[in-house]
Design a protein around this motif. Structure first.
Motif, mmCIF file in Angstrom:
data_model
loop_
_atom_site.group_PDB
_atom_site.id
_atom_site.type_symbol
_atom_site.label_atom_id
_atom_site.label_comp_id
_atom_site.label_asym_id
_atom_site.label_seq_id
_atom_site.Cartn_x
_atom_site.Cartn_y
_atom_site.Cartn_z
ATOM 1 N N VAL A 80 0.853 -1.250 -0.116
ATOM 2 C CA VAL A 80 0.041 0.041 -0.009
ATOM 3 C C VAL A 80 0.926 1.213 0.094
ATOM 4 C CG1 VAL A 80 -1.699 1.411 1.305
ATOM 5 C CG2 VAL A 80 -1.914 -1.284 1.118
ATOM 6 N N SER A 81 1.973 1.268 0.809
ATOM 7 C CA SER A 81 2.982 2.370 0.715
ATOM 8 C C SER A 81 3.618 2.448 -0.697
ATOM 9 C CB SER A 81 4.072 2.469 2.116
ATOM 10 O OG SER A 81 4.871 1.283 1.371
ATOM 11 N N GLU A 82 3.886 1.550 -1.240
ATOM 12 C CA GLU A 82 4.545 1.689 -2.596
ATOM 13 C C GLU A 82 3.690 2.298 -3.690
ATOM 14 O OE1 GLU A 82 5.436 -2.180 -3.585
ATOM 15 O OE2 GLU A 82 7.718 -2.125 -2.726
ATOM 16 N N ILE A 83 2.176 1.907 -3.579
ATOM 17 C CA ILE A 83 1.351 2.658 -4.346
ATOM 18 C C ILE A 83 0.841 3.880 -4.006
ATOM 19 C CG2 ILE A 83 -0.886 2.446 -5.114
ATOM 20 C CD1 ILE A 83 -1.043 -0.512 -4.636
ATOM 21 N N ALA A 84 0.721 4.390 -2.671
ATOM 22 C CA ALA A 84 0.568 5.331 -2.306
ATOM 23 C C ALA A 84 1.485 6.501 -2.516
ATOM 24 C CB ALA A 84 0.173 5.544 -0.696
ATOM 25 N N LEU A 85 2.743 6.048 -2.493
ATOM 26 C CA LEU A 85 4.015 6.638 -2.592
ATOM 27 C C LEU A 85 4.152 7.273 -4.097
ATOM 28 C CD1 LEU A 85 6.392 8.383 -1.430
ATOM 29 C CD2 LEU A 85 7.719 6.393 -1.569
ATOM 30 N N SER A 86 3.900 6.170 -4.884
ATOM 31 C CA SER A 86 4.009 6.436 -6.239
ATOM 32 C C SER A 86 3.124 7.653 -6.818
ATOM 33 C CB SER A 86 3.987 5.133 -7.175
ATOM 34 O OG SER A 86 3.770 5.396 -8.398
ATOM 35 N N VAL A 87 1.876 7.434 -6.232
ATOM 36 C CA VAL A 87 0.781 8.306 -6.516
ATOM 37 C C VAL A 87 1.179 9.833 -6.021
ATOM 38 C CG1 VAL A 87 -1.825 9.027 -6.310
ATOM 39 C CG2 VAL A 87 -0.901 6.601 -6.858
ATOM 40 N N TYR A 108 3.789 11.378 -8.052
ATOM 41 C CA TYR A 108 3.208 11.680 -9.426
ATOM 42 C C TYR A 108 2.406 13.179 -9.177
ATOM 43 C CZ TYR A 108 1.058 11.677 -14.112
ATOM 44 O OH TYR A 108 0.489 12.084 -15.262
ATOM 45 N N ASP A 109 1.623 13.171 -8.285
ATOM 46 C CA ASP A 109 0.909 14.021 -7.691
ATOM 47 C C ASP A 109 1.682 15.536 -7.826
ATOM 48 O OD1 ASP A 109 -1.531 12.659 -8.067
ATOM 49 O OD2 ASP A 109 -1.958 12.439 -6.095
ATOM 50 N N LEU A 110 2.807 15.377 -7.191
ATOM 51 C CA LEU A 110 3.527 16.340 -6.801
ATOM 52 C C LEU A 110 4.470 17.038 -8.182
ATOM 53 C CD1 LEU A 110 4.999 15.322 -3.218
ATOM 54 C CD2 LEU A 110 3.286 17.321 -3.821
ATOM 55 N N THR A 111 4.650 16.042 -8.756
ATOM 56 C CA THR A 111 5.801 16.350 -9.965
ATOM 57 C C THR A 111 5.318 16.245 -11.449
ATOM 58 O OG1 THR A 111 6.631 14.000 -10.188
ATOM 59 C CG2 THR A 111 7.601 15.344 -8.555
ATOM 60 N N GLY A 147 4.354 18.802 2.940
ATOM 61 C CA GLY A 147 5.410 19.404 2.850
ATOM 62 C C GLY A 147 6.769 18.752 2.618
ATOM 63 N N THR A 148 6.636 17.201 2.839
ATOM 64 C CA THR A 148 7.807 16.577 2.605
ATOM 65 C C THR A 148 8.294 16.703 1.099
ATOM 66 O OG1 THR A 148 7.304 14.990 4.308
ATOM 67 C CG2 THR A 148 9.171 14.339 2.692
ATOM 68 N N GLY A 149 9.407 17.001 0.653
ATOM 69 C CA GLY A 149 10.147 17.128 -0.607
ATOM 70 C C GLY A 149 10.229 15.886 -1.252
ATOM 71 N N ILE A 150 10.301 15.912 -2.618
ATOM 72 C CA ILE A 150 10.476 14.752 -3.450
ATOM 73 C C ILE A 150 11.712 14.177 -3.107
ATOM 74 C CG2 ILE A 150 11.018 13.831 -5.582
ATOM 75 C CD1 ILE A 150 7.957 14.978 -5.022
ATOM 76 N N GLY A 151 13.045 14.781 -3.048
ATOM 77 C CA GLY A 151 14.085 14.192 -2.444
ATOM 78 C C GLY A 151 14.162 13.282 -1.246
ATOM 79 N N ALA A 161 -6.625 10.531 0.438
ATOM 80 C CA ALA A 161 -5.530 11.157 0.088
ATOM 81 C C ALA A 161 -4.483 10.007 0.265
ATOM 82 C CB ALA A 161 -5.170 12.491 0.520
ATOM 83 N N PRO A 162 -3.138 10.102 -0.865
ATOM 84 C CA PRO A 162 -2.030 9.266 -0.570
ATOM 85 C C PRO A 162 -1.645 9.317 0.867
ATOM 86 C CG PRO A 162 -1.933 10.410 -2.719
ATOM 87 C CD PRO A 162 -3.346 11.139 -2.044
ATOM 88 N N ARG A 163 -1.193 10.785 1.490
ATOM 89 C CA ARG A 163 -0.652 10.645 2.621
ATOM 90 C C ARG A 163 -1.647 10.256 3.863
ATOM 91 N NH1 ARG A 163 3.602 14.353 2.125
ATOM 92 N NH2 ARG A 163 3.609 15.937 0.554
ATOM 93 N N HIS A 164 -2.681 10.225 3.628
ATOM 94 C CA HIS A 164 -3.721 9.435 4.712
ATOM 95 C C HIS A 164 -3.477 7.870 4.408
ATOM 96 C CE1 HIS A 164 -6.375 13.260 4.723
ATOM 97 N NE2 HIS A 164 -5.287 13.306 5.503
ATOM 98 N N ALA A 165 -3.395 7.465 3.237
ATOM 99 C CA ALA A 165 -3.099 6.072 3.141
ATOM 100 C C ALA A 165 -1.864 5.340 3.704
ATOM 101 C CB ALA A 165 -3.001 5.747 1.429
ATOM 102 N N LEU A 166 -0.693 6.365 3.711
ATOM 103 C CA LEU A 166 0.509 6.142 4.250
ATOM 104 C C LEU A 166 0.212 5.966 5.760
ATOM 105 C CD1 LEU A 166 2.827 8.453 2.318
ATOM 106 C CD2 LEU A 166 2.816 5.971 2.177
ATOM 107 N N LEU A 167 -0.779 6.730 6.394
ATOM 108 C CA LEU A 167 -0.790 6.519 7.777
ATOM 109 C C LEU A 167 -1.414 5.447 8.299
ATOM 110 C CD1 LEU A 167 -2.007 10.133 8.842
ATOM 111 C CD2 LEU A 167 -0.068 9.271 9.288
#
Length: 400
Positions: A37-44, A47-50, A105-109, A173-179
């Motif tokens: 789930v974290s892989e999918i959420a982080l990938s999305v 993509y949303d950020l960049t 606010g966590t950056g892509i890097g 939202a992806p960040r909520h799925a990460l929680l």
């Protein structure tokens, strides 16, 4: 490499009857679903950020490459420290990394760096957990079936986890799925802390050169290669599933079926071999199955339909039941004080070489096409497997 005694099937029920194993099993389910789930959420999220497909895909690729770093630099951790402590700390580190990803606010890097950190920790966790199974279940058939159940969970999690991740992202939202993933890692840590016994470290001192000692043993080298080489070729259809589905005109439903067929075959093969065959039978068929498991890929040269392609992948996946026999030989070959290191090296090498196989498949497909690449993987892979099986049969005496 024959079984020490001829006996009938033990069955998965006896493994699940062990309370400590049930705790490890439940923790594995939670952590596997959390990772997917974290892989999918982080990938999305990336993509949303960049808006970059490349960076989105890179989040998946970063799940493979750091395995080599973790497996090389941290291979001895599972032997130097008490296993339960290592497992709980790994889960807490993963929970912390994912929690940091979820901070607005966590950056892509930073996101990609945290993804790398997860991948570095993963082989240490996997290797230590597998070594712990031999403490909980012994080094016999119960260990083999316990390891098989964890592999079945991993394959099933690929099927369930991607669907669950998609559903979660439809409502969260992806960040909520990460929680939710953070909660899964914390629950896994609690299960391991409360559900397993404390055991002292295997290695009395911090040995140097332990990995070199492992690889100096020809039997162990051959067994590692028997785990790694078939896997490198086996991932080729998965790596090329998207262009293959497009060539067949199968669309997204066809792509989903192609991605599921190999894991379904793997689960079916392991369940049959674990439930219906005894340890002696599983060890007898291991080397023949190693030689045969990639041969279905040759059918891609005949331009099969989607249905036939799915049958070929199911058959190839079922052949991976050879791993049950290899598991028993591997745990017998490795000294107990190096077992955590050996399992970490095995896990790290397996993930790394699958990443290499996927990359090489893409390069080859650009030159000769998808069908020819999969068929060539069947030919070259089967030849390599036959050579390894012949060397293993000569190198390891019966009963060793």
């Amino acid at each position: 490499m024959s079984a020490p005694a001829l006996s009938g099937p033990v069955g998965y029920g006896r493994v699940l009857a062990v309370p400590e194993f049930r705790a490890v099993f439940a923790a594995h389910v939670l952590s596997m679903l959390g990772v997917i789930v974290s892989e999918i959420a982080l990938s999305v999220l990336v993509y949303d950020l960049t808006g970059s497909p490349l960076l989105s895909a890179l989040t998946f690729a970063l799940g493979f490459l750091p395995y080599l770093v973790g497996g090389t630099l941290l291979a001895g951790v599972g032997d130097r420290y008490p296993a339960r402590r290592v497992l709980v700390v790994c889960d807490l580190v993963c929970a912390g990394c994912v929690a940091a990803m979820a901070v607005p606010g966590t950056g892509i890097g930073v996101l990609l760096g945290l993804r790398c950190a997860l991948a570095v920790v993963s082989p240490v966790f996997a290797g230590t957990r597998m070594a712990t199974l031999s403490d909980i279940l012994g080094g016999g058939d119960l260990f083999v079936l316990g390891r098989s159940l964890l592999r079945i969970v991993a394959q099933s999690a690929l099927l369930v986890g991607y669907g669950l991740g998609g559903l979660l992202l439809a409502v969260l939202a992806p960040r909520h799925a990460l929680l939710i993933t953070v909660a899964g890692f914390l629950a896994s840590a609690a299960l391991l802390r409360l559900g397993t016994r404390h055991r002292p470290a295997r290695a009395r001192v911090r040995e140097r050169g332990g990995t070199r000692q492992l690889l100096a043993d020809r039997r162990i080298r051959l067994l590692l290669l028997l785990f790694w080489i078939p896997a490198m070729f086996a991932v080729v259809p998965e790596a090329l599933a998207a262009p293959y589905a497009d060539a067949l005109g199968a669309g997204s439903p066809g792509l989903g079926l192609l991605m599921c067929a190999l894991p379904v075959g793997t689960v079916a093969g392991e369940l049959y071999a674990g439930a219906r065959l005894g340890p002696a039978a599983r060890e007898r068929i291991a080397l023949p199955l190693v030689c045969l498991t990639l041969l279905p890929y040759l059918g891609y040269a005949l331009h099969p339909s989607l249905t036939v392609s799915l049958l070929l992948l199911l058959l190839a996946g079922a052949g991976s039941a050879y791993t049950l026999g290899l598991d028993q030989w591997f745990v017998r070959a490795v000294p107990e004080e190096l077992r955590g290191r050996a399992m970490t090296v095995l896990s790290a090498g397996l993930m790394t070489i699958q990443g290499v196989g996927m990359a090489l498949a893409g390069v080859a497909a650009e030159t000769v096409g998808v069908r020819a690449t999969v068929a060539a993987a069947g030919v070259v892979g089967a030849a390599c497997c036959c050579a390894l099986a012949a060397a293993a049969r000569r190198a390891v005496r019966p009963g060793s």
